[in-house]
Scaffold this motif. Structure first.
Motif, PDB file in Angstrom:
ATOM      1  N   TRP A   1     -36.020 -38.792  19.864  1.00  0.00           N
ATOM      2  CA  TRP A   1     -36.102 -38.217  18.886  1.00  0.00           C
ATOM      3  C   TRP A   1     -36.415 -36.364  19.205  1.00  0.00           C
ATOM      4  CZ3 TRP A   1     -36.806 -38.864  14.236  1.00  0.00           C
ATOM      5  CH2 TRP A   1     -37.040 -40.060  13.751  1.00  0.00           C
ATOM      6  N   GLY A   2     -36.467 -36.581  20.430  1.00  0.00           N
ATOM      7  CA  GLY A   2     -36.042 -35.465  21.717  1.00  0.00           C
ATOM      8  C   GLY A   2     -35.005 -35.066  21.312  1.00  0.00           C
ATOM      9  N   VAL A   3     -34.035 -36.620  21.656  1.00  0.00           N
ATOM     10  CA  VAL A   3     -32.975 -35.372  21.342  1.00  0.00           C
ATOM     11  C   VAL A   3     -32.854 -35.072  20.103  1.00  0.00           C
ATOM     12  CG1 VAL A   3     -30.432 -36.588  21.482  1.00  0.00           C
ATOM     13  CG2 VAL A   3     -31.444 -36.970  23.641  1.00  0.00           C
ATOM     14  N   LEU A   4     -32.823 -36.167  19.015  1.00  0.00           N
ATOM     15  CA  LEU A   4     -32.310 -35.103  17.840  1.00  0.00           C
ATOM     16  C   LEU A   4     -32.933 -33.597  17.219  1.00  0.00           C
ATOM     17  CD1 LEU A   4     -33.301 -38.056  15.381  1.00  0.00           C
ATOM     18  CD2 LEU A   4     -30.765 -37.607  16.377  1.00  0.00           C
ATOM     19  N   PHE A   5     -34.005 -33.651  17.371  1.00  0.00           N
ATOM     20  CA  PHE A   5     -35.146 -31.976  17.586  1.00  0.00           C
ATOM     21  C   PHE A   5     -34.310 -31.375  18.069  1.00  0.00           C
ATOM     22  CE2 PHE A   5     -38.587 -34.744  15.291  1.00  0.00           C
ATOM     23  CZ  PHE A   5     -38.025 -33.720  14.845  1.00  0.00           C
ATOM     24  N   LEU A   6     -33.755 -31.832  19.580  1.00  0.00           N
ATOM     25  CA  LEU A   6     -33.354 -30.647  20.514  1.00  0.00           C
ATOM     26  C   LEU A   6     -31.649 -30.725  19.748  1.00  0.00           C
ATOM     27  CD1 LEU A   6     -33.840 -31.529  23.701  1.00  0.00           C
ATOM     28  CD2 LEU A   6     -34.971 -29.826  22.388  1.00  0.00           C
ATOM     29  N   ALA A   7     -31.099 -31.385  19.702  1.00  0.00           N
ATOM     30  CA  ALA A   7     -29.860 -30.623  18.327  1.00  0.00           C
ATOM     31  C   ALA A   7     -30.058 -30.336  17.261  1.00  0.00           C
ATOM     32  CB  ALA A   7     -29.288 -32.346  18.380  1.00  0.00           C
ATOM     33  N   ALA A   8     -30.459 -30.483  16.658  1.00  0.00           N
ATOM     34  CA  ALA A   8     -31.622 -30.217  15.479  1.00  0.00           C
ATOM     35  C   ALA A   8     -31.110 -27.958  15.686  1.00  0.00           C
ATOM     36  CB  ALA A   8     -32.827 -30.473  14.938  1.00  0.00           C
ATOM     37  N   GLY A   9     -32.354 -27.869  16.949  1.00  0.00           N
ATOM     38  CA  GLY A   9     -32.991 -26.695  17.379  1.00  0.00           C
ATOM     39  C   GLY A   9     -31.168 -26.058  17.536  1.00  0.00           C
ATOM     40  N   ALA A  10     -30.397 -26.659  18.811  1.00  0.00           N
ATOM     41  CA  ALA A  10     -29.256 -26.203  19.158  1.00  0.00           C
ATOM     42  C   ALA A  10     -27.979 -25.736  17.938  1.00  0.00           C
ATOM     43  CB  ALA A  10     -28.016 -27.031  19.840  1.00  0.00           C
ATOM     44  N   TYR A  11     -28.569 -27.059  16.962  1.00  0.00           N
ATOM     45  CA  TYR A  11     -27.538 -26.535  15.444  1.00  0.00           C
ATOM     46  C   TYR A  11     -27.849 -25.585  14.826  1.00  0.00           C
ATOM     47  CZ  TYR A  11     -24.983 -27.097  11.108  1.00  0.00           C
ATOM     48  OH  TYR A  11     -24.442 -26.845  10.007  1.00  0.00           O
ATOM     49  N   ALA A  12     -29.370 -25.106  14.667  1.00  0.00           N
ATOM     50  CA  ALA A  12     -29.464 -24.050  13.986  1.00  0.00           C
ATOM     51  C   ALA A  12     -29.722 -22.700  14.547  1.00  0.00           C
ATOM     52  CB  ALA A  12     -31.220 -23.891  13.767  1.00  0.00           C
ATOM     53  N   ALA A  13     -29.538 -22.889  16.086  1.00  0.00           N
ATOM     54  CA  ALA A  13     -29.036 -21.898  16.946  1.00  0.00           C
ATOM     55  C   ALA A  13     -28.163 -21.222  16.634  1.00  0.00           C
ATOM     56  CB  ALA A  13     -29.210 -21.694  18.124  1.00  0.00           C
ATOM     57  N   TRP A  14     -26.849 -22.067  16.286  1.00  0.00           N
ATOM     58  CA  TRP A  14     -26.059 -21.704  16.361  1.00  0.00           C
ATOM     59  C   TRP A  14     -24.803 -21.007  14.978  1.00  0.00           C
ATOM     60  CZ3 TRP A  14     -21.521 -20.878  18.855  1.00  0.00           C
ATOM     61  CH2 TRP A  14     -19.790 -21.153  17.950  1.00  0.00           C
ATOM     62  N   MET A  15     -25.623 -21.982  13.615  1.00  0.00           N
ATOM     63  CA  MET A  15     -25.511 -21.591  12.381  1.00  0.00           C
ATOM     64  C   MET A  15     -26.173 -20.301  12.473  1.00  0.00           C
ATOM     65  SD  MET A  15     -23.354 -22.841  11.206  1.00  0.00           S
ATOM     66  CE  MET A  15     -23.832 -22.948   9.545  1.00  0.00           C
ATOM     67  N   LEU A  16     -27.414 -20.376  13.017  1.00  0.00           N
ATOM     68  CA  LEU A  16     -28.648 -18.651  12.785  1.00  0.00           C
ATOM     69  C   LEU A  16     -28.114 -17.600  13.091  1.00  0.00           C
ATOM     70  CD1 LEU A  16     -31.755 -20.438  11.373  1.00  0.00           C
ATOM     71  CD2 LEU A  16     -29.481 -19.317  10.464  1.00  0.00           C
ATOM     72  N   PHE A  17     -26.954 -17.923  14.438  1.00  0.00           N
ATOM     73  CA  PHE A  17     -26.965 -16.396  15.302  1.00  0.00           C
ATOM     74  C   PHE A  17     -25.489 -16.194  15.629  1.00  0.00           C
ATOM     75  CE2 PHE A  17     -31.896 -17.439  16.539  1.00  0.00           C
ATOM     76  CZ  PHE A  17     -32.388 -16.364  16.392  1.00  0.00           C
ATOM     77  N   PHE A  18     -24.630 -17.447  15.260  1.00  0.00           N
ATOM     78  CA  PHE A  18     -23.555 -17.751  16.200  1.00  0.00           C
ATOM     79  C   PHE A  18     -22.650 -17.640  15.389  1.00  0.00           C
ATOM     80  CE2 PHE A  18     -25.770 -18.806  19.815  1.00  0.00           C
ATOM     81  CZ  PHE A  18     -25.574 -17.688  20.367  1.00  0.00           C
ATOM     82  N   LYS A  19     -22.835 -17.812  14.145  1.00  0.00           N
ATOM     83  CA  LYS A  19     -21.693 -18.171  12.744  1.00  0.00           C
ATOM     84  C   LYS A  19     -22.183 -17.278  11.468  1.00  0.00           C
ATOM     85  CE  LYS A  19     -19.320 -21.361  12.392  1.00  0.00           C
ATOM     86  NZ  LYS A  19     -17.554 -21.355  12.154  1.00  0.00           N
ATOM     87  N   ARG A  20     -23.815 -16.372  11.728  1.00  0.00           N
ATOM     88  CA  ARG A  20     -23.870 -15.897  10.640  1.00  0.00           C
ATOM     89  C   ARG A  20     -23.000 -14.359  10.120  1.00  0.00           C
ATOM     90  NH1 ARG A  20     -28.490 -12.128   9.900  1.00  0.00           N
ATOM     91  NH2 ARG A  20     -29.045 -12.376   8.161  1.00  0.00           N
ATOM     92  N   LYS A  21     -23.024 -14.224   8.815  1.00  0.00           N
ATOM     93  CA  LYS A  21     -21.918 -12.830   8.961  1.00  0.00           C
ATOM     94  C   LYS A  21     -23.434 -11.578   8.997  1.00  0.00           C
ATOM     95  CE  LYS A  21     -19.111 -15.241   5.754  1.00  0.00           C
ATOM     96  NZ  LYS A  21     -19.244 -15.152   4.144  1.00  0.00           N
ATOM     97  N   ALA A  22     -23.055 -10.895  10.241  1.00  0.00           N
ATOM     98  CA  ALA A  22     -23.261  -9.584   9.943  1.00  0.00           C
ATOM     99  C   ALA A  22     -24.121  -8.806   8.239  1.00  0.00           C
ATOM    100  CB  ALA A  22     -22.728  -8.086  10.620  1.00  0.00           C
TER     101      ALA A  22
END
Length: 61
Positions: free
Chosen positions: A40-61
């Motif tokens: 479960w730790g890996v799943l939640f860390l992966a979900a947080g990393a995915y959210a960070a990637w999508m919301l901070f790096f892939k997001r249009k300004a």
């Protein structure tokens, strides 16, 4: 429909993006450290990393 749409109006406010990223990362650490559940730790860390990637790096300004 995307799994996490960074251009959704819900994610317009910065604090919503930060909470969406930090809560799963925090819970992944809880699963690893206090509960001893690496699966479960890996799943939640992966979900947080995915959210960070999508919301901070892939997001249009």
């Amino acid at each position: 429909m995307k799994f996490l749409d960074p251009d959704d109006p819900f994610f317009r406010r910065p604090w919503v993006r930060w909470v969406t990223v930090l809560v799963p990362l925090f819970w992944g650490a809880v699963e690893f450290i206090w509960l001893g559940s690496p699966f479960w730790g890996v799943l939640f860390l992966a979900a947080g990393a995915y959210a960070a990637w999508m919301l901070f790096f892939k997001r249009k300004a």
